[in-house]
Design an enzyme around this catalytic site. Structure first.
Site, PDB file in Angstrom:
ATOM      1  N   HIS A  56      -1.763  38.671   3.993  1.00 51.61           N
ATOM      2  CA  HIS A  56      -1.828  40.013   4.555  1.00 51.61           C
ATOM      3  C   HIS A  56      -2.934  40.763   3.817  1.00 51.61           C
ATOM      4  O   HIS A  56      -3.242  40.470   2.668  1.00 51.61           O
ATOM      5  CB  HIS A  56      -0.473  40.690   4.328  1.00 51.61           C
ATOM      6  CG  HIS A  56      -0.291  42.008   4.991  1.00 51.61           C
ATOM      7  ND1 HIS A  56      -0.827  43.180   4.489  1.00 51.61           N
ATOM      8  CD2 HIS A  56       0.401  42.366   6.122  1.00 51.61           C
ATOM      9  CE1 HIS A  56      -0.467  44.186   5.264  1.00 51.61           C
ATOM     10  NE2 HIS A  56       0.259  43.733   6.266  1.00 51.61           N
ATOM     11  N   LYS A  74      11.983  45.690   5.171  1.00 54.32           N
ATOM     12  CA  LYS A  74      12.039  44.361   5.788  1.00 54.32           C
ATOM     13  C   LYS A  74      13.451  43.773   5.729  1.00 54.32           C
ATOM     14  O   LYS A  74      13.734  42.775   6.393  1.00 54.32           O
ATOM     15  CB  LYS A  74      11.084  43.398   5.076  1.00 54.32           C
ATOM     16  CG  LYS A  74       9.649  43.880   4.932  1.00 54.32           C
ATOM     17  CD  LYS A  74       8.875  43.847   6.211  1.00 54.32           C
ATOM     18  CE  LYS A  74       7.396  44.136   5.927  1.00 54.32           C
ATOM     19  NZ  LYS A  74       6.588  44.103   7.148  1.00 54.32           N
ATOM     20  N   CYS A  96      -2.685  42.643  10.410  1.00 48.38           N
ATOM     21  CA  CYS A  96      -3.238  42.836   9.056  1.00 48.38           C
ATOM     22  C   CYS A  96      -3.535  41.496   8.390  1.00 48.38           C
ATOM     23  O   CYS A  96      -3.323  41.317   7.188  1.00 48.38           O
ATOM     24  CB  CYS A  96      -2.304  43.670   8.190  1.00 48.38           C
ATOM     25  SG  CYS A  96      -2.175  45.386   8.704  1.00 48.38           S
ATOM     26  N   GLN A 154       7.738  39.103   3.539  1.00 45.94           N
ATOM     27  CA  GLN A 154       8.229  38.424   4.738  1.00 45.94           C
ATOM     28  C   GLN A 154       9.330  37.409   4.459  1.00 45.94           C
ATOM     29  O   GLN A 154      10.036  36.995   5.378  1.00 45.94           O
ATOM     30  CB  GLN A 154       7.064  37.727   5.454  1.00 45.94           C
ATOM     31  CG  GLN A 154       6.046  38.683   6.036  1.00 45.94           C
ATOM     32  CD  GLN A 154       6.622  39.590   7.092  1.00 45.94           C
ATOM     33  OE1 GLN A 154       7.500  39.203   7.861  1.00 45.94           O
ATOM     34  NE2 GLN A 154       6.143  40.822   7.141  1.00 45.94           N
ATOM     35  N   ASP A 160       3.939  37.403  -2.914  1.00 42.08           N
ATOM     36  CA  ASP A 160       4.234  38.465  -1.960  1.00 42.08           C
ATOM     37  C   ASP A 160       5.449  38.022  -1.141  1.00 42.08           C
ATOM     38  O   ASP A 160       5.342  37.139  -0.288  1.00 42.08           O
ATOM     39  CB  ASP A 160       3.011  38.690  -1.067  1.00 42.08           C
ATOM     40  CG  ASP A 160       3.266  39.676   0.067  1.00 42.08           C
ATOM     41  OD1 ASP A 160       4.411  40.147   0.215  1.00 42.08           O
ATOM     42  OD2 ASP A 160       2.320  39.961   0.818  1.00 42.08           O
TER      43      ASP A 160
END
Length: 404
Positions: free
Chosen positions: A121, A224, A362, A201, A198
């Site tokens: 991202h 999320k 993104c 997700q 990261d």
């Protein structure tokens, strides 16, 4: 087995209509919906104990402080951090990444190397480019293949004694690919590099264990995982958080201030300048409690079933092409219809009450790799159903008929 009808009853928004059609919400990779128990926590905060934390001797301040720090402990337990002070509240994943990137400005030197992946991202690309501009460090990229998987042989060759940092997402937001982060972390540590993962997700689908992963930094956003927007967390190993300088100056993050010199507070307050999103932090903890009550193994199993069903049904549409067919992936499907712009398909689906994401998500380097302007992304959560997938399939067929 999940009682999906009972779960759906927890989400007020799922009963609304959009354009006179029942809402089908397949934009979960952008933000998840919020269940009533979490909404109740937010209302309770503002109705009963809204006050600033850590500074007040009065009852409301003490109540808010206790709730906020209990939420920190809930997050610590969820991610299995060794210490509660290794959990830093931030405004979200992007804030967390920038905090670390800013800190490493003081630790990197010219010609040091940092590694990102082609699946990132923008929020896990741009801060590192800015870090390289400030320090003279060199940014290197792990490439991807047509299936949307990282090429690990190239990663092995990129690593050297110059490598200081490696940044990879756990799961690709654009393609759903689950990256082999255990391997990535182990190989990076073998050359003395630190690793930031990261997890924006991954956290809706997987329950990460930061100690088992032996990861140095792990970042996530509450919105999320059925929580509110504007709050997230940075996990960092204690030894790394002690090395990094503060990201912002102000109240809360100080031990003592004089005009001659300021000394900084201990962790976690060193990185939490100013009044935080108190309600958001408390609701973050409540959202994790909600999802843990359902069970992440149950969530993963059901979402994999939705992914398989959607893939099978969409495959019947002539001219539909999937992007991101990794062997290991989560419940995200990116696709296009031949000769039709994804935005046009998304617009028609919206008229049918179906919420999907269109564009580059993104993640422009991924779209450039495939030589496309973007994709149609349908991302599924544990409160979605196969019947909703049937509505999506019929909607895509209708869009194809109208736009061809």
């Amino acid at each position: 087995m999940l009682d999906v009808s009972k779960i759906r009853a927890d989400f007020p928004i799922l009963s609304r209509q959009v354009n006179n059609k029942p809402l089908v919400y397949f934009d979960n990779a952008a933000t998840s919906q919020t269940p009533q128990p979490v909404i109740d926590v937010i209302v309770d905060y503002y109705s009963n104990y809204n006050a600033n934390i850590h500074r007040g001797v009065h009852t409301l301040s003490q109540e808010a402080t206790d709730k906020y720090e209990i939420a920190r402990q809930t997050i610590q337990t969820h991610f299995n951090a060794k210490h509660a002070h290794e959990i830093i509240f931030t405004s979200g994943t992007t804030h967390s990444i920038n905090l670390v990137a800013n800190g490493f400005s003081a630790l990197l030197k010219k010609e040091d190397e940092i590694i990102v992946s082609a699946l990132e991202h923008h929020s896990n690309i741009v801060p590192w480019q800015m870090l390289c501009e400030r320090t003279g460090a060199v940014l290197k990229v792990i490439p991807m293949n047509l299936e949307g998987e990282l090429i690990m042989e190239t990663y092995d060759n990129l690593l050297s004694d110059k490598t200081k940092l490696v940044f990879v997402n756990h799961i690709s937001n654009a393609l759903g690919t689950i990256n082999p982060i255990e391997y990535i972390i182990k190989k990076a540590h073998a050359v003395g590099a630190a690793v930031l993962i990261d997890g924006a997700q991954s956290c809706p689908h997987i329950k990460p264990d930061v100690q088992a992963l032996d990861v140095d930094f792990y970042v996530a956003s509450a919105h999320k995982v059925c929580g509110p927007t504007g709050v997230g967390m940075l996990y960092g190993k204690e030894e790394w958080l002690k090395k990094l300088p503060p990201y912002q100056g102000g109240g809360e993050m100080i031990a003592e201030v004089t005009f001659e010199k300021t000394t900084y507070a201990d962790l976690p307050h060193k990185f939490e300048a100013g009044t935080p999103n108190i309600c958001g932090g408390i609701a973050f903890g409540a959202a994790l409690d909600y999802m843990n009550n359902i069970g992440f193994d149950n969530i993963a199993s059901y979402e994999n079933e939705l992914l398989a069903y959607a893939t099978e049904q969409l495959s019947t549409i002539e001219g539909l092409k999937f992007y991101g067919t990794a062997k290991h992936k989560t419940s995200v499907i990116s696709f296009n219809l031949e000769g039709i712009h994804p935005y046009d398909v998304g617009t028609i689906l919206d008229k049918l009450g179906i919420a999907v994401r269109t564009g580059h998500h993104c993640a422009q380097p991924i779209m450039d790799f495939y030589c496309i302007p973007g994709t149609i992304r349908a991302s599924f959560a544990f409160y979605n159903t196969k019947e909703e997938i049937d509505v999506l399939v019929e909607g895509v067929k209708k869009a194809k008929m109208m736009l061809s």
